[in-house]
Design an enzyme around this catalytic site. Structure first.
Site, PDB file in Angstrom:
ATOM      1  CB  CYS A 202      -0.906  -0.008   1.228  1.00  0.00           C
ATOM      2  SG  CYS A 202      -1.881   1.510   1.401  1.00  0.00           S
ATOM      3  CB  CYS A 205      -0.586   2.002   5.756  1.00  0.00           C
ATOM      4  SG  CYS A 205      -1.488   0.621   5.028  1.00  0.00           S
ATOM      5  CB  CYS A 222      -4.547  -1.481   2.358  1.00  0.00           C
ATOM      6  SG  CYS A 222      -4.823  -0.021   3.378  1.00  0.00           S
ATOM      7  CG  HIS A 235      -4.705   3.939   3.386  1.00  0.00           C
ATOM      8  ND1 HIS A 235      -3.745   3.210   4.042  1.00  0.00           N
ATOM      9  CD2 HIS A 235      -5.021   4.971   4.212  1.00  0.00           C
ATOM     10  CE1 HIS A 235      -3.477   3.781   5.212  1.00  0.00           C
ATOM     11  NE2 HIS A 235      -4.239   4.851   5.336  1.00  0.00           N
ATOM     12  CB  CYS A 333      -9.390 -30.114  -0.830  1.00  0.00           C
ATOM     13  SG  CYS A 333      -9.041 -29.122  -2.278  1.00  0.00           S
ATOM     14  CG  HIS A 806      -7.963 -31.863  -5.373  1.00  0.00           C
ATOM     15  ND1 HIS A 806      -8.970 -31.629  -4.468  1.00  0.00           N
ATOM     16  CD2 HIS A 806      -7.624 -33.176  -5.207  1.00  0.00           C
ATOM     17  CE1 HIS A 806      -9.234 -32.746  -3.791  1.00  0.00           C
ATOM     18  NE2 HIS A 806      -8.422 -33.697  -4.221  1.00  0.00           N
TER      19      HIS A 806
END
Length: 847
Positions: A202, A205, A222, A235, A333, A806
């Site tokens: 970000c 920050c 962010c 932000h 899974c 998977h």
């Protein structure tokens, strides 16, 4: 227990009279009430279980036969609806064909049919009745004529209610998403911004997750903060308020077929038909991603799919304790494999299953929302053997021979709903990264183990980080807590490098000439090369040298300051290449069964090494927290966000100020710690040490004295969150005055707040039923020992991205490898140890 015979002989007219004392406790489900009619809160019993399921007519929680008495004793609630589904094989006629019988599936209506029973071969008959405790007096349903109207309405509502998780499954990602009104008319700035394939943070920050790319100007910021501690400081939304640029796409999980786009203006997730061009504008070639996946993604993965699942072999199914499968809820899974491995570890078994009765007895009134209860339930489900029984009938044995029999396994709907609550990724129905989920679960265990045995102690270890200033050659040694070793996989060290180069040339040629790609070649990397890459120094271009009091080049190396009891090793298989294609490197590593890391133990300061001065760089917070006299700088949007939760605005402004404008999460902690104070709602009055002046400007924020006493400003920020001063000083000293790491230190270090000792004492009466352990709140948090290990489990990923594909796990039990592939549990014939993603090692005993 009274005899039911005499009671059941009562006249129907007496039913209304019988129910009168219980009428105040019988509720009609309201909008928002979840009706748990497919799963017990304490076990995996369901209406299909032998004892059926009891649904409380007041809380609508479900209980199996073994657990309903506890709820009755705890709450005094007497009236339950008993649901029982009878599953019967269809009778067959002389010709061998099934005789069609009408299925009685109208009673429970929305209760899901267990897919393990083929609808063409089985009949289901549903039965419902009211049961009154403690006499177990039964009233068959429907019984409209005899029952009071309120009871009839309540029973109908429960029978017709969607099961508790039906409402949650179509989550925010799965709603009908509309094309944004801004998509076609979006104006993108020609500002030369190019987004690199990795390393984003970000711009305001420094956050490195939940990042959103604004499609107008390329700003990376962010997202919103979530109550589980994940998310961000909002932000991206602030940027929209400043610029009015409406559309942003999430960077973290951008793949060829996934682009999460949010419209700040329309306040919802949207579609952008021109997303490819909009991303291309900032150097992100999603068409290339699609092309590479189409040409590379199918054929190489076929063999991986078969090898990891051992699909070409006749695997022998195993049943009983520790061999229970987990049903896949659809892309779940990643969660199932992690839980299988964790509950194969004695520390987790002891903490939850060993303390099962105690945890259940102290469970809150809604056990479905209690972490310890659901962990104990899951551990018991996997280890009891109750849900992993071999087929009994001869015809089912015949089906096993034809590989048609499906063991029952357990369904983790309640557990998944709890551990993913409020999490932007795990609460969706998409595949997720098993490594991220492991760390998320470790965090949940940490937060829910106060005063109790903490099984995380088995994984926790200290890392020694050595940083050297390239200009002065001076060094600094620090330690940090970690739970997982990330091991690089250096392709350049592949033993079949020439073969790989030849394959790449053929593949490029085939792509240019529009021909089918050649048979893929898997990189074979020696494990020793991975360990060597782990020990290589890492360049730190923006290192702040305390000797020079300025930024300089630095190098960092990491070693083990302690060795954990269980070592978790993740192979870094997923990389971003130059054209922004997230690519899983197809590689094979000769993972050893036995591992000796003793030579990787840290040494601390060596003879002849000079330490960097014990000073810290100026604390640069996202906003200037000093402000001007009388007018402190406060992030008003964050204050409003907290005020919307019902806290006084002035208290919210103080919370933001005293936590250094570091976002709503820290401010929320401050509010909780200070709610009882008399001046909680009073306007902010500036403390004198925050006023500008030579002492603050000159040294207070700039550096720490040589005795490593932390700056008062940093101590104030942490004590404002409710932590005792002596702990904050210790935490800051132990982490070189790094605020973020100091906060982590407080949560994970042995020196916990004294208040927890009181909690521990309050819980001590619960502990007399269990064996003594060395992991209580005041015990050792780091279990150091020799660095010699034995492999006992590994999780493999099949597919091109952690966001798809998977997961399968292999666990060594009683000297044999066992494969856990969702609900199927079999003896492994050829465990694919070289293709794993996360490996679990246990320390070898010293003997």
């Amino acid at each position: 227990q009274k005899s039911r015979g005499g009671m059941n002989g009562r006249m129907a007219a007496d039913l209304g009279e019988l129910l009168v004392p219980y009428m105040p406790t019988i509720r009609v489900p309201r909008t928002g009430d979840r009706v748990f009619k497919s799963e017990c809160a304490f076990s995996y019993d369901s209406p299909e279980s032998e004892g059926g399921l009891y649904v409380c007519m007041n809380t609508f929680l479900g209980f199996g036969r073994e657990h309903v008495e506890r709820h009755y004793r705890k709450t005094g609630q007497s009236v339950y609806m008993h649901l029982k589904r009878h599953v019967k094989e269809k009778a067959t006629g002389a010709a061998g064909g099934a005789i069609s019988r009408r299925r009685n599936g109208k009673v429970f209506l929305d209760l899901e049919l267990n897919r393990d029973f083929n609808g063409d071969e089985y009949d289901c008959e549903d039965e419902a009745k009211l049961v009154i405790f403690p006499d177990h007096f039964e009233i068959p349903l429907p019984n409209i004529e005899e029952l009071p109207a309120l009871v009839t309405i309540a029973c109908d509502a429960v029978l017709n209610a969607a099961s508790a998780y039906k409402k949650q499954e179509p989550d925010s990602w799965d709603k009908e998403i509309q094309v944004s009104k801004h998509a076609r008319s979006l104006r993108q700035q020609d500002n030369g911004v190019r987004i690199p394939p990795s390393g984003w943070k970000c711009q305001k920050c420094e956050m490195k997750e939940n990042l959103w790319l604004n499609l107008s100007d390329g700003a990376v910021l962010c997202g919103k903060w979530f109550f589980d501690g994940s998310g961000g400081n909002g932000h991206a939304l602030d940027h929209f308020k400043d610029t009015n640029f409406p559309l942003a796409v999430k960077l973290d999980n951008l793949t060829p077929d996934i682009a999460d786009i949010y419209s700040f203006d329309e306040e919802e997730a949207v579609l952008d038909p021109q997303i490819s061009e909009h991303l291309q504008h900032f150097g992100i070639d999603i068409i290339a991603i699609q092309r590479v996946h189409n040409t590379n993604g199918v054929r190489p993965r076929v063999s991986e799919w078969e090898v990891i699942q051992e699909s070409g072999m006749k695997l022998k199914a195993v049943y009983g304790s520790g061999f229970t499968g987990i049903k896949n809820l659809g892309n779940s899974c990643y969660l199932g494999t992690i839980m299988q491995v964790l509950f194969s570890i004695p520390e987790f078994q002891r903490a939850y299953v060993g303390n099962l009765q105690r945890i259940y007895d102290y469970s809150p009134l809604d056990p479905s929302t209690d972490f310890s209860t659901q962990m104990a339930k899951l551990g018991h489900g996997l280890l009891s053997g109750l849900y992993s029984k071999p087929p009994m009938k001869s015809e089912l044995i015949e089906q096993v021979m034809k590989e048609e029999y499906k063991p029952k396994g357990i369904s983790l709907k309640m557990f998944k709903a709890l551990v993913s609550n409020g999490h932007p990724e795990f609460s969706s129905n998409r595949q997720q990264d098993a490594q991220k989920f492991f760390l998320h679960l470790i965090n949940l265990v940490e937060r829910n183990s106060v005063g109790l045995e903490n099984p995380n102690n088995a994984f926790r270890y200290l890392v020694e980080e050595r940083v050297q200033c390239c200009q002065t050659q001076k060094v600094r040694y620090t330690q940090k807590v970690d739970y997982l070793m990330q091991l690089p996989a250096p392709i350049e060290a592949a033993s079949n490098r020439e073969e790989l180069i030849a394959y790449e040339a053929k593949r490029n040629e085939a792509e240019e000439n529009m021909r089918a790609p050649p048979e893929p070649v898997r990189a074979r990397i020696p494990f020793t090369a991975c360990l060597q890459a782990f020990t290589e120094p890492e360049n730190i271009p923006d290192f702040w040298s305390s000797e020079l009091q300025a930024k300089s080049a630095g190098v960092k190396t990491s070693r083990f300051a302690s060795f954990p009891e269980y070592l978790v090793v993740q192979i870094k298989k997923f990389t971003f290449v130059v054209d922004w294609v997230p690519k899983k490197v197809d590689l094979s590593i000769d993972i050893p069964d036995f591992l000796d890391l003793s030579r990787l133990r840290g040494t601390g300061l060596q003879a002849g090494e000079q330490e960097l001065p014990d000073l810290t760089p100026p604390i640069v917070l996202p906003e200037d927290t000093r402000g001007k006299k009388g007018s402190p700088e406060i992030d008003e949007s964050a204050a409003m966000q907290l005020a919307e939760m019902g806290f006084p605005l002035e208290a919210c402004r103080k919370a933001i100020y005293y936590t250094g404008n570091m976002g709503p999460e820290m401010a929320f902690n401050w509010i909780i710690a200070h709610m009882e104070e008399p001046d909680f709602s009073e306007p902010l009055a500036l403390p004198t040490f925050m006023e500008p002046g030579p002492s603050v400007a000159g040294s207070g924020l700039a550096a720490t004295p040589l005795d490593n006493h932390p700056p008062e400003e940093s101590i104030a920020i942490l004590t404002s969150m409710g932590f005792p001063r002596r702990h904050t000083v210790q935490a800051l000293k132990a982490t070189n005055n790094n605020l973020e790491r100091a906060l982590d230190w407080i949560f994970t270090h042995t020196e916990r707040e004294e208040e927890e000792e009181e909690t521990s004492n309050a819980l001590s009466d619960m502990a007399d039923t269990t064996e003594p352990n060395d992991s209580d709140a005041s015990g050792p948090q780091i279990k150091d020992g020799p660095g010699r290990y034995e492999l006992f489990a590994f999780i493999s990923h099949i597919g091109a991205s952690t966001m798809s594909g998977h997961y399968v796990c292999h666990i060594k039990k009683e000297g044999r490898w066992v494969i856990f592939n969702d609900h199927k549990v079999c003896l492994s014939e050829r465990p694919p140890k070289d293709l794993g993603y996360i490996y679990f090692y246990r320390r070898l005993s010293s003997s």
